[in-house]
Scaffold this motif. Structure first.
Motif, PDB file in Angstrom:
ATOM      1  N   HIS A  61      29.375 -34.992 -33.563  1.00 19.58           N
ATOM      2  CA  HIS A  61      30.455 -35.464 -32.564  1.00 19.58           C
ATOM      3  C   HIS A  61      29.690 -37.368 -32.493  1.00 19.58           C
ATOM      4  O   HIS A  61      31.068 -37.683 -31.111  1.00 19.58           O
ATOM      5  N   GLY A  62      29.496 -37.647 -32.676  1.00 19.67           N
ATOM      6  CA  GLY A  62      29.112 -39.081 -32.475  1.00 19.67           C
ATOM      7  C   GLY A  62      28.089 -39.304 -31.880  1.00 19.67           C
ATOM      8  O   GLY A  62      27.780 -40.745 -30.851  1.00 19.67           O
ATOM      9  N   ARG A 102      30.513 -41.568 -39.940  1.00 20.34           N
ATOM     10  CA  ARG A 102      30.449 -41.177 -38.331  1.00 20.34           C
ATOM     11  C   ARG A 102      29.350 -42.296 -37.847  1.00 20.34           C
ATOM     12  O   ARG A 102      29.264 -42.909 -37.263  1.00 20.34           O
ATOM     13  N   SER A 149      29.018 -45.829 -35.801  1.00 17.51           N
ATOM     14  CA  SER A 149      27.629 -46.337 -34.639  1.00 17.51           C
ATOM     15  C   SER A 149      26.971 -47.377 -34.514  1.00 17.51           C
ATOM     16  O   SER A 149      26.645 -47.569 -33.463  1.00 17.51           O
ATOM     17  N   ARG A 179      34.428 -39.871 -26.981  1.00 16.43           N
ATOM     18  CA  ARG A 179      35.374 -40.085 -28.219  1.00 16.43           C
ATOM     19  C   ARG A 179      36.974 -40.047 -26.882  1.00 16.43           C
ATOM     20  O   ARG A 179      37.465 -39.199 -27.686  1.00 16.43           O
TER      21      ARG A 179
END
Length: 236
Positions: free
Chosen positions: A100-101, A165, A169, A206
Protein backbone atom coordinates in the motif's frame (compact mmCIF):
# COMPACT_ATOMS: atom_id res chain seq x y z
CA UNK A 1 -0.34 32.42 24.73
CA UNK A 2 -3.06 31.79 27.31
CA UNK A 3 -2.57 30.83 30.93
CA UNK A 4 -4.18 27.43 30.35
CA UNK A 5 -2.01 26.47 27.33
CA UNK A 6 -0.70 22.93 27.53
CA UNK A 7 3.10 22.84 27.71
CA UNK A 8 5.76 20.14 27.67
CA UNK A 9 7.82 19.86 30.88
CA UNK A 10 10.85 22.14 30.64
CA UNK A 11 9.61 24.11 27.63
CA UNK A 12 8.09 27.59 27.81
CA UNK A 13 6.30 27.50 24.45
CA UNK A 14 2.88 25.80 24.29
CA UNK A 15 2.70 22.28 22.93
CA UNK A 16 0.61 23.54 20.00
CA UNK A 17 3.45 25.75 18.77
CA UNK A 18 6.15 23.11 19.21
CA UNK A 19 4.12 20.38 17.52
CA UNK A 20 3.18 22.74 14.68
CA UNK A 21 6.86 23.57 14.06
CA UNK A 22 7.76 19.86 14.03
CA UNK A 23 4.85 19.21 11.65
CA UNK A 24 5.94 21.95 9.25
CA UNK A 25 9.54 20.76 9.17
CA UNK A 26 8.73 17.10 8.53
CA UNK A 27 5.75 17.35 6.20
CA UNK A 28 7.03 20.09 3.89
CA UNK A 29 10.43 20.65 2.27
CA UNK A 30 11.25 23.60 4.51
CA UNK A 31 14.48 24.65 6.14
CA UNK A 32 14.64 25.53 9.82
CA UNK A 33 14.83 29.22 8.86
CA UNK A 34 11.72 28.81 6.69
CA UNK A 35 9.82 27.44 9.69
CA UNK A 36 11.17 30.31 11.81
CA UNK A 37 9.81 32.80 9.25
CA UNK A 38 6.39 31.13 9.08
CA UNK A 39 6.08 31.26 12.87
CA UNK A 40 7.26 34.88 12.91
CA UNK A 41 4.45 35.83 10.52
CA UNK A 42 2.07 34.48 13.17
CA UNK A 43 3.70 36.63 15.85
CA UNK A 44 5.76 33.80 17.36
CA UNK A 45 9.38 34.79 17.92
CA UNK A 46 11.62 31.75 18.12
CA UNK A 47 15.07 31.03 16.70
CA UNK A 48 15.80 28.35 14.15
CA UNK A 49 18.13 26.70 16.67
CA UNK A 50 15.21 26.25 19.06
CA UNK A 51 13.21 24.73 16.25
CA UNK A 52 16.13 22.38 15.51
CA UNK A 53 16.12 21.26 19.15
CA UNK A 54 12.35 20.74 19.07
CA UNK A 55 12.58 18.58 15.97
CA UNK A 56 15.46 16.56 17.40
CA UNK A 57 13.69 16.06 20.73
CA UNK A 58 10.09 15.50 19.66
CA UNK A 59 10.31 14.26 16.06
CA UNK A 60 11.20 10.70 17.01
CA UNK A 61 8.72 10.67 19.91
CA UNK A 62 5.84 11.82 17.74
CA UNK A 63 6.79 9.34 15.01
CA UNK A 64 6.84 6.46 17.51
CA UNK A 65 3.36 7.37 18.73
CA UNK A 66 2.02 7.52 15.17
CA UNK A 67 3.68 4.18 14.40
CA UNK A 68 1.78 2.53 17.25
CA UNK A 69 -1.48 3.78 15.74
CA UNK A 70 -0.85 2.19 12.37
CA UNK A 71 -2.84 -0.90 11.43
CA UNK A 72 -0.97 -4.09 10.66
CA UNK A 73 1.02 -3.58 7.44
CA UNK A 74 0.34 -5.54 4.30
CA UNK A 75 1.80 -8.99 3.70
CA UNK A 76 3.95 -7.99 0.69
CA UNK A 77 7.13 -6.11 1.44
CA UNK A 78 8.99 -4.10 -1.18
CA UNK A 79 12.62 -3.45 -0.26
CA UNK A 80 15.10 -1.14 -1.89
CA UNK A 81 18.29 0.76 -1.11
CA UNK A 82 19.52 4.13 -2.35
CA UNK A 83 22.88 5.80 -1.85
CA UNK A 84 23.38 8.80 0.44
CA UNK A 85 26.39 11.05 0.78
CA UNK A 86 26.93 11.54 4.50
CA UNK A 87 29.68 14.04 5.23
CA UNK A 88 31.24 13.12 1.91
CA UNK A 89 31.19 9.36 2.56
CA UNK A 90 28.98 6.99 0.59
CA UNK A 91 26.22 5.33 2.65
CA UNK A 92 23.07 3.42 1.78
CA UNK A 93 19.52 4.03 2.90
CA UNK A 94 17.63 0.73 3.15
CA UNK A 95 13.85 1.10 2.99
CA UNK A 96 10.91 -1.28 3.21
CA UNK A 97 7.32 -0.47 2.25
CA UNK A 98 4.23 -2.65 2.01
CA UNK A 99 2.01 -3.06 -1.05
CA UNK A 100 0.00 0.00 0.00
CA UNK A 101 3.07 2.25 -0.03
CA UNK A 102 3.29 2.54 3.77
CA UNK A 103 6.90 2.85 4.93
CA UNK A 104 7.69 0.03 7.35
CA UNK A 105 11.18 1.09 8.37
CA UNK A 106 14.46 2.56 7.15
CA UNK A 107 18.07 1.95 8.07
CA UNK A 108 21.20 3.93 7.13
CA UNK A 109 24.28 1.71 6.68
CA UNK A 110 27.69 2.05 5.08
CA UNK A 111 27.44 -1.29 3.24
CA UNK A 112 24.97 -3.13 1.07
CA UNK A 113 26.36 -6.64 1.36
CA UNK A 114 24.72 -9.73 2.82
CA UNK A 115 25.49 -8.75 6.42
CA UNK A 116 23.88 -5.34 5.91
CA UNK A 117 20.80 -6.96 4.37
CA UNK A 118 20.48 -9.39 7.29
CA UNK A 119 20.81 -6.52 9.75
CA UNK A 120 17.95 -4.70 8.03
CA UNK A 121 15.77 -7.83 7.93
CA UNK A 122 16.30 -8.44 11.64
CA UNK A 123 15.34 -4.84 12.39
CA UNK A 124 12.15 -5.23 10.38
CA UNK A 125 11.15 -8.52 11.96
CA UNK A 126 11.83 -7.24 15.48
CA UNK A 127 9.88 -4.04 14.98
CA UNK A 128 6.87 -5.53 13.19
CA UNK A 129 6.84 -8.92 14.98
CA UNK A 130 5.38 -10.83 12.03
CA UNK A 131 6.58 -12.28 8.74
CA UNK A 132 5.39 -11.27 5.28
CA UNK A 133 3.94 -13.58 2.67
CA UNK A 134 6.09 -12.22 -0.16
CA UNK A 135 9.21 -10.11 -0.65
CA UNK A 136 9.84 -7.99 -3.74
CA UNK A 137 13.35 -6.62 -4.31
CA UNK A 138 15.62 -5.45 -7.08
CA UNK A 139 18.46 -7.60 -8.41
CA UNK A 140 20.84 -6.99 -5.49
CA UNK A 141 22.01 -10.46 -4.38
CA UNK A 142 22.32 -9.39 -0.74
CA UNK A 143 18.55 -9.65 -0.39
CA UNK A 144 18.63 -13.29 -1.41
CA UNK A 145 21.31 -14.01 1.19
CA UNK A 146 19.18 -12.50 3.97
CA UNK A 147 15.96 -14.07 2.73
CA UNK A 148 17.38 -17.60 2.58
CA UNK A 149 18.76 -17.35 6.11
CA UNK A 150 16.02 -15.41 7.92
CA UNK A 151 12.85 -15.91 5.84
CA UNK A 152 13.35 -19.17 3.93
CA UNK A 153 9.61 -19.92 3.76
CA UNK A 154 8.73 -16.52 2.30
CA UNK A 155 8.31 -16.18 -1.45
CA UNK A 156 10.93 -13.88 -2.94
CA UNK A 157 10.65 -12.12 -6.30
CA UNK A 158 13.68 -10.28 -7.57
CA UNK A 159 13.49 -7.96 -10.57
CA UNK A 160 14.50 -4.39 -11.35
CA UNK A 161 11.07 -3.86 -12.94
CA UNK A 162 8.88 -4.93 -10.00
CA UNK A 163 10.07 -2.56 -7.28
CA UNK A 164 8.78 0.85 -8.35
CA UNK A 165 6.75 1.16 -5.16
CA UNK A 166 9.86 1.15 -2.96
CA UNK A 167 11.86 3.26 -5.39
CA UNK A 168 9.16 5.95 -5.50
CA UNK A 169 9.15 6.16 -1.71
CA UNK A 170 12.71 7.53 -1.87
CA UNK A 171 11.57 10.76 -3.53
CA UNK A 172 10.67 12.67 -0.33
CA UNK A 173 14.09 11.72 1.07
CA UNK A 174 15.84 13.12 -1.97
CA UNK A 175 13.94 16.41 -1.66
CA UNK A 176 14.87 16.74 2.01
CA UNK A 177 18.47 15.80 1.30
CA UNK A 178 18.74 18.68 -1.16
CA UNK A 179 17.00 21.11 1.19
CA UNK A 180 19.29 20.16 4.09
CA UNK A 181 22.40 20.26 1.86
CA UNK A 182 23.14 16.63 2.65
CA UNK A 183 23.40 14.93 6.00
CA UNK A 184 26.31 15.56 8.34
CA UNK A 185 26.44 12.15 10.04
CA UNK A 186 24.87 8.71 9.69
CA UNK A 187 23.33 8.99 13.15
CA UNK A 188 21.61 12.27 12.30
CA UNK A 189 20.41 10.89 8.99
CA UNK A 190 18.96 7.82 10.71
CA UNK A 191 17.24 9.85 13.40
CA UNK A 192 15.74 12.41 11.05
CA UNK A 193 14.71 10.05 8.25
CA UNK A 194 13.05 7.59 10.66
CA UNK A 195 10.87 10.38 12.02
CA UNK A 196 10.37 12.02 8.64
CA UNK A 197 9.18 8.86 6.88
CA UNK A 198 6.53 8.25 9.55
CA UNK A 199 5.28 11.84 9.98
CA UNK A 200 5.36 12.62 6.27
CA UNK A 201 3.59 9.37 5.39
CA UNK A 202 0.94 9.95 8.05
CA UNK A 203 -0.26 13.05 6.18
CA UNK A 204 0.29 11.72 2.66
CA UNK A 205 -2.22 8.98 1.89
CA UNK A 206 -2.36 7.64 -1.66
CA UNK A 207 -4.61 10.43 -2.87
CA UNK A 208 -4.76 9.26 -6.46
CA UNK A 209 -6.64 6.14 -5.29
CA UNK A 210 -9.21 8.11 -3.27
CA UNK A 211 -12.27 10.15 -4.06
CA UNK A 212 -12.26 13.76 -2.86
CA UNK A 213 -14.53 12.84 0.05
CA UNK A 214 -12.36 9.89 1.09
CA UNK A 215 -9.26 12.06 0.99
CA UNK A 216 -10.84 14.77 3.14
CA UNK A 217 -11.93 12.18 5.70
CA UNK A 218 -8.44 10.63 5.75
CA UNK A 219 -6.90 14.07 6.17
CA UNK A 220 -9.24 14.95 9.03
CA UNK A 221 -8.45 11.65 10.74
CA UNK A 222 -4.71 12.28 10.35
CA UNK A 223 -4.97 15.73 11.92
CA UNK A 224 -7.11 14.41 14.76
CA UNK A 225 -4.65 11.65 15.69
CA UNK A 226 -1.73 14.09 15.40
CA UNK A 227 -3.41 16.52 17.80
CA UNK A 228 -4.16 13.72 20.23
CA UNK A 229 -0.60 12.44 20.28
CA UNK A 230 1.25 15.75 20.30
CA UNK A 231 -0.90 18.31 22.08
CA UNK A 232 -2.84 16.35 24.69
CA UNK A 233 -1.60 12.93 25.70
CA UNK A 234 2.11 13.71 25.38
CA UNK A 235 2.01 16.97 27.27
CA UNK A 236 -0.24 16.00 30.16
Amino acid sequence: MTSDSVTYPGYRFPAEIISHAVWLYHVFSLSLRDVELILAERGITVTHESIRNWCRKFGSEFAAKLRRRQPKPGDTWHLDEVFLRVNGVLHYLWRAVDQHGVVLDILVQDRRNGSAAKRFFKRLLTGLKYKPRRLVTDGLRSYGVAQRELLPEVRHRSSRYLNNRAENSHRPTRRRERQMQRFKSAERAQRFLSAHSMIYGHFRPRRHLMTAGEYRRARTKAFHSWQQETCVQTAL
